[in-house]
Write a protein that holds these residues in place. Structure first.
Motif, PDB file in Angstrom:
ATOM      1  N   PHE A   1       0.847  -1.195   0.000  1.00 40.19           N
ATOM      2  CA  PHE A   1       0.000   0.000   0.000  1.00 40.19           C
ATOM      3  C   PHE A   1       0.881   1.244   0.000  1.00 40.19           C
ATOM      4  O   PHE A   1       1.879   1.301   0.738  1.00 40.19           O
ATOM      5  CB  PHE A   1      -0.894   0.013   1.243  1.00 40.19           C
ATOM      6  CG  PHE A   1      -1.847  -1.138   1.329  1.00 40.19           C
ATOM      7  CD1 PHE A   1      -3.165  -1.006   0.920  1.00 40.19           C
ATOM      8  CD2 PHE A   1      -1.429  -2.377   1.807  1.00 40.19           C
ATOM      9  CE1 PHE A   1      -4.035  -2.076   0.990  1.00 40.19           C
ATOM     10  CE2 PHE A   1      -2.292  -3.456   1.882  1.00 40.19           C
ATOM     11  CZ  PHE A   1      -3.607  -3.306   1.464  1.00 40.19           C
ATOM     12  N   ALA A   2       0.513   2.240  -0.797  1.00 39.59           N
ATOM     13  CA  ALA A   2       1.242   3.498  -0.804  1.00 39.59           C
ATOM     14  C   ALA A   2       1.068   4.205   0.530  1.00 39.59           C
ATOM     15  O   ALA A   2      -0.007   4.164   1.135  1.00 39.59           O
ATOM     16  CB  ALA A   2       0.739   4.389  -1.941  1.00 39.59           C
ATOM     17  N   ASP A   3       2.144   4.860   0.982  1.00 37.19           N
ATOM     18  CA  ASP A   3       2.121   5.568   2.261  1.00 37.19           C
ATOM     19  C   ASP A   3       2.955   6.833   2.130  1.00 37.19           C
ATOM     20  O   ASP A   3       4.132   6.855   2.491  1.00 37.19           O
ATOM     21  CB  ASP A   3       2.686   4.657   3.360  1.00 37.19           C
ATOM     22  CG  ASP A   3       2.647   5.315   4.734  1.00 37.19           C
ATOM     23  OD1 ASP A   3       1.657   6.021   5.036  1.00 37.19           O
ATOM     24  OD2 ASP A   3       3.618   5.136   5.496  1.00 37.19           O
ATOM     25  N   GLY A   4       2.347   7.905   1.593  1.00 40.11           N
ATOM     26  CA  GLY A   4       3.097   9.119   1.318  1.00 40.11           C
ATOM     27  C   GLY A   4       4.153   8.845   0.268  1.00 40.11           C
ATOM     28  O   GLY A   4       3.869   8.302  -0.798  1.00 40.11           O
TER      29      GLY A   4
ATOM     30  N   GLY B   1       6.525   6.737   0.850  1.00 40.53           N
ATOM     31  CA  GLY B   1       6.941   5.369   1.126  1.00 40.53           C
ATOM     32  C   GLY B   1       5.827   4.386   0.846  1.00 40.53           C
ATOM     33  O   GLY B   1       4.912   4.656   0.057  1.00 40.53           O
ATOM     34  N   TRP B   2       5.866   3.240   1.526  1.00 47.84           N
ATOM     35  CA  TRP B   2       4.840   2.218   1.312  1.00 47.84           C
ATOM     36  C   TRP B   2       4.807   1.277   2.508  1.00 47.84           C
ATOM     37  O   TRP B   2       5.672   1.325   3.404  1.00 47.84           O
ATOM     38  CB  TRP B   2       5.098   1.446   0.024  1.00 47.84           C
ATOM     39  CG  TRP B   2       6.410   0.733  -0.037  1.00 47.84           C
ATOM     40  CD1 TRP B   2       6.688  -0.544   0.334  1.00 47.84           C
ATOM     41  CD2 TRP B   2       7.651   1.293  -0.477  1.00 47.84           C
ATOM     42  NE1 TRP B   2       8.009  -0.837   0.149  1.00 47.84           N
ATOM     43  CE2 TRP B   2       8.619   0.280  -0.352  1.00 47.84           C
ATOM     44  CE3 TRP B   2       8.034   2.547  -0.976  1.00 47.84           C
ATOM     45  CZ2 TRP B   2       9.950   0.473  -0.701  1.00 47.84           C
ATOM     46  CZ3 TRP B   2       9.367   2.745  -1.321  1.00 47.84           C
ATOM     47  CH2 TRP B   2      10.302   1.722  -1.182  1.00 47.84           C
ATOM     48  N   ILE B   3       3.793   0.418   2.511  1.00 51.37           N
ATOM     49  CA  ILE B   3       3.578  -0.549   3.585  1.00 51.37           C
ATOM     50  C   ILE B   3       3.379  -1.922   2.959  1.00 51.37           C
ATOM     51  O   ILE B   3       2.689  -2.050   1.938  1.00 51.37           O
ATOM     52  CB  ILE B   3       2.339  -0.174   4.425  1.00 51.37           C
ATOM     53  CG1 ILE B   3       2.586   1.126   5.198  1.00 51.37           C
ATOM     54  CG2 ILE B   3       1.947  -1.288   5.390  1.00 51.37           C
ATOM     55  CD1 ILE B   3       1.333   1.726   5.799  1.00 51.37           C
ATOM     56  N   TYR B   4       3.991  -2.943   3.566  1.00 44.19           N
ATOM     57  CA  TYR B   4       3.728  -4.325   3.185  1.00 44.19           C
ATOM     58  C   TYR B   4       3.025  -5.006   4.339  1.00 44.19           C
ATOM     59  O   TYR B   4       3.501  -4.989   5.469  1.00 44.19           O
ATOM     60  CB  TYR B   4       5.025  -5.070   2.862  1.00 44.19           C
ATOM     61  CG  TYR B   4       4.824  -6.545   2.527  1.00 44.19           C
ATOM     62  CD1 TYR B   4       4.156  -6.922   1.367  1.00 44.19           C
ATOM     63  CD2 TYR B   4       5.292  -7.544   3.375  1.00 44.19           C
ATOM     64  CE1 TYR B   4       3.960  -8.265   1.054  1.00 44.19           C
ATOM     65  CE2 TYR B   4       5.109  -8.893   3.069  1.00 44.19           C
ATOM     66  CZ  TYR B   4       4.440  -9.248   1.907  1.00 44.19           C
ATOM     67  OH  TYR B   4       4.244 -10.569   1.613  1.00 44.19           O
ATOM     68  N   VAL B   5       1.848  -5.589   4.064  1.00 45.07           N
ATOM     69  CA  VAL B   5       1.113  -6.333   5.086  1.00 45.07           C
ATOM     70  C   VAL B   5       1.279  -7.826   4.834  1.00 45.07           C
ATOM     71  O   VAL B   5       1.437  -8.269   3.685  1.00 45.07           O
ATOM     72  CB  VAL B   5      -0.382  -5.958   5.129  1.00 45.07           C
ATOM     73  CG1 VAL B   5      -0.553  -4.474   5.424  1.00 45.07           C
ATOM     74  CG2 VAL B   5      -1.087  -6.339   3.842  1.00 45.07           C
ATOM     75  N   SER B   6       1.222  -8.611   5.919  1.00 43.84           N
ATOM     76  CA  SER B   6       1.427 -10.051   5.831  1.00 43.84           C
ATOM     77  C   SER B   6       0.557 -10.763   6.845  1.00 43.84           C
ATOM     78  O   SER B   6       0.509 -10.377   8.015  1.00 43.84           O
ATOM     79  CB  SER B   6       2.907 -10.374   6.095  1.00 43.84           C
ATOM     80  OG  SER B   6       3.120 -11.761   6.249  1.00 43.84           O
ATOM     81  N   ASN B   7      -0.132 -11.816   6.392  1.00 46.75           N
ATOM     82  CA  ASN B   7      -0.932 -12.648   7.282  1.00 46.75           C
ATOM     83  C   ASN B   7      -0.050 -13.611   8.081  1.00 46.75           C
ATOM     84  O   ASN B   7       1.087 -13.887   7.707  1.00 46.75           O
ATOM     85  CB  ASN B   7      -1.928 -13.486   6.484  1.00 46.75           C
ATOM     86  CG  ASN B   7      -3.135 -12.701   6.034  1.00 46.75           C
ATOM     87  OD1 ASN B   7      -3.417 -11.636   6.544  1.00 46.75           O
ATOM     88  ND2 ASN B   7      -3.843 -13.233   5.055  1.00 46.75           N
TER      89      ASN B   7
END
Length: 386
Positions: free
Chosen positions: A86-89, A91-97
């Protein structure tokens, strides 16, 4: 970009065959015993992380289960599985289950514009065996429980809003989800040997609190037309959702799911297939089946999570096999993109691209130890095709 099915057409030229595996119905093509390189070239020697990559690509470890994420005080979860970026300004975010039961849940890692980790945190807790899921157009992560009568949870990758259980999306052995903004529906796979393929139609697009769950209805063949029918009781009790509609199409272990350009692809692990739904025409077909590669040597086995790149390439992670992420291109090339060595008791999970398409994230769920506490999350950087 429109994708052409591997099972369509009569003849495959030798130039295509030289790049790896190709498939077609009824043709006398023998796949090479050692599939050739894909559009990125041959895999090189294993790097310090045990990963073989094409020239120009490098890997690094982002997180390890049971250890703090670099630059943070957060301990990474066990058995990392499905993921998304996901875009974050800037930067970005990676999510993981986390595919453990009980506990499960999901975590997130935040990166700055230079790709440095600046934070990590929980976005979902106290759920069960969260396997795959899907990203929504309104920037939430759908985390799916791969258990009998499992739920879908809508989570906030940015760590601000509390996760919400979305009961209207049905109770079954959920695997993956893919959002279709054109038809304003969410597609859902079911990890059962006689599972179904579903879509959820929210009452209001962008709000998953209510809506209609439907199941795909079609014949028993590997291609044809399909329709959708309402599931009478999405709660799945006392009758399982997959058993409520006569004529519901059965699939052998639904896994990853990806939508792009009026097409949805999903994998079935029980028969090692990639299915393609052509939504504009209302038809379905096989896009990949390793058993149809004449002479053996199929590049892709153990199909699981799937994601797509801006070039129209599909990247499919292997559950077992020889621990590869394979690429399937719009011009019917099937070939390994990377291979993890020394982790034969694991599986590759959660492939997802950074918003700019230059970094690919994924995990080895059990790492070198073969245990859920040994998971490793990686990043690969390089000249991905635009």
């Amino acid at each position: 970009m429109e994708r052409r099915s591997f099972l369509r057409g009569a003849v495959i030229g030798t130039s295509a065959a030289a790049f790896g595996g190709t498939l077609m119905r009824g043709a006398a093509y023998a796949a090479p015993a050692q599939p050739g390189p894909g559009p990125y070239g041959a895999l090189g020697a294993a790097d310090a992380n045990g990963i073989q990559l094409p020239g120009g690509f490098t890997s690094r470890v982002i997180a390890r289960s049971g250890q703090t994420v670099s630059g943070t005080s957060y301990t990474w979860h066990s058995a990392p599985d499905g993921g998304a970026c996901f875009a974050d300004g800037t930067g970005w975010i990676y999510v993981s289950n986390s595919e453990i039961n009980p506990s499960g849940g999901a975590s997130a890692v935040r990166f700055n514009s230079a790709g440095q980790t600046t934070g990590a945190y929980r976005i979902l807790s106290n759920t069960r065996q969260n396997c795959a899921g899907g990203k929504t157009p309104w920037n939430t992560w759908l985390s799916c429980e791969e258990v009998s009568l499992g739920y879908v949870y809508e989570t906030d990758p940015y760590g601000v809003n509390a996760a919400v259980r979305r009961s209207a999306m049905g109770r079954f052995k959920h695997e993956a989800a893919a959002a279709d903004p054109v038809r304003q529906v969410i597609y859902l796979t079911e990890d059962e040997s006689s599972g179904c393929f579903y879509r959820f139609i929210p009452t209001t697009w962008g709000n998953l609190s209510s809506g209609t769950l439907q199941v795909m209805v079609a014949g028993t063949g590997t291609s044809g037309s399909f329709t959708w029918q309402n599931v009478p009781d999405p709660d799945g009790s006392p009758t399982a959702t997959r058993s409520q509609v006569s004529g519901a199409k059965k699939f052998n272990g639904g896994e990853g799911c990806h939508y792009a350009n009026d097409t949805v692809w999903f994998t079935t692990k029980g028969d090692n297939r990639l299915w393609q739904l052509n939504l504009a025409s209302g038809t379905y077909e096989l896009a990949y089946d390793d058993s149809l590669v004449v002479g053996g040597g199929a590049p892709l086995t153990g199909v699981d999570n799937v994601t797509g790149s801006s070039s129209g390439d599909l990247f499919i992670a292997e559950d077992g096999g020889n621990m590869e992420i394979c690429i399937i291109t719009p011009d019917d090339v099937v070939a390994p993109f990377l291979r993890i060595n020394g982790q034969s008791s694991s599986e590759i999970t959660g492939p997802a691209f950074s918003p700019d398409g230059t970094r690919l994230y994924f995990s080895s769920q059990r790492g070198t130890s073969g245990s859920s506490s040994g998971g490793i999350t990686y990043e690969v950087t390089g000249p991905f095709r635009a």
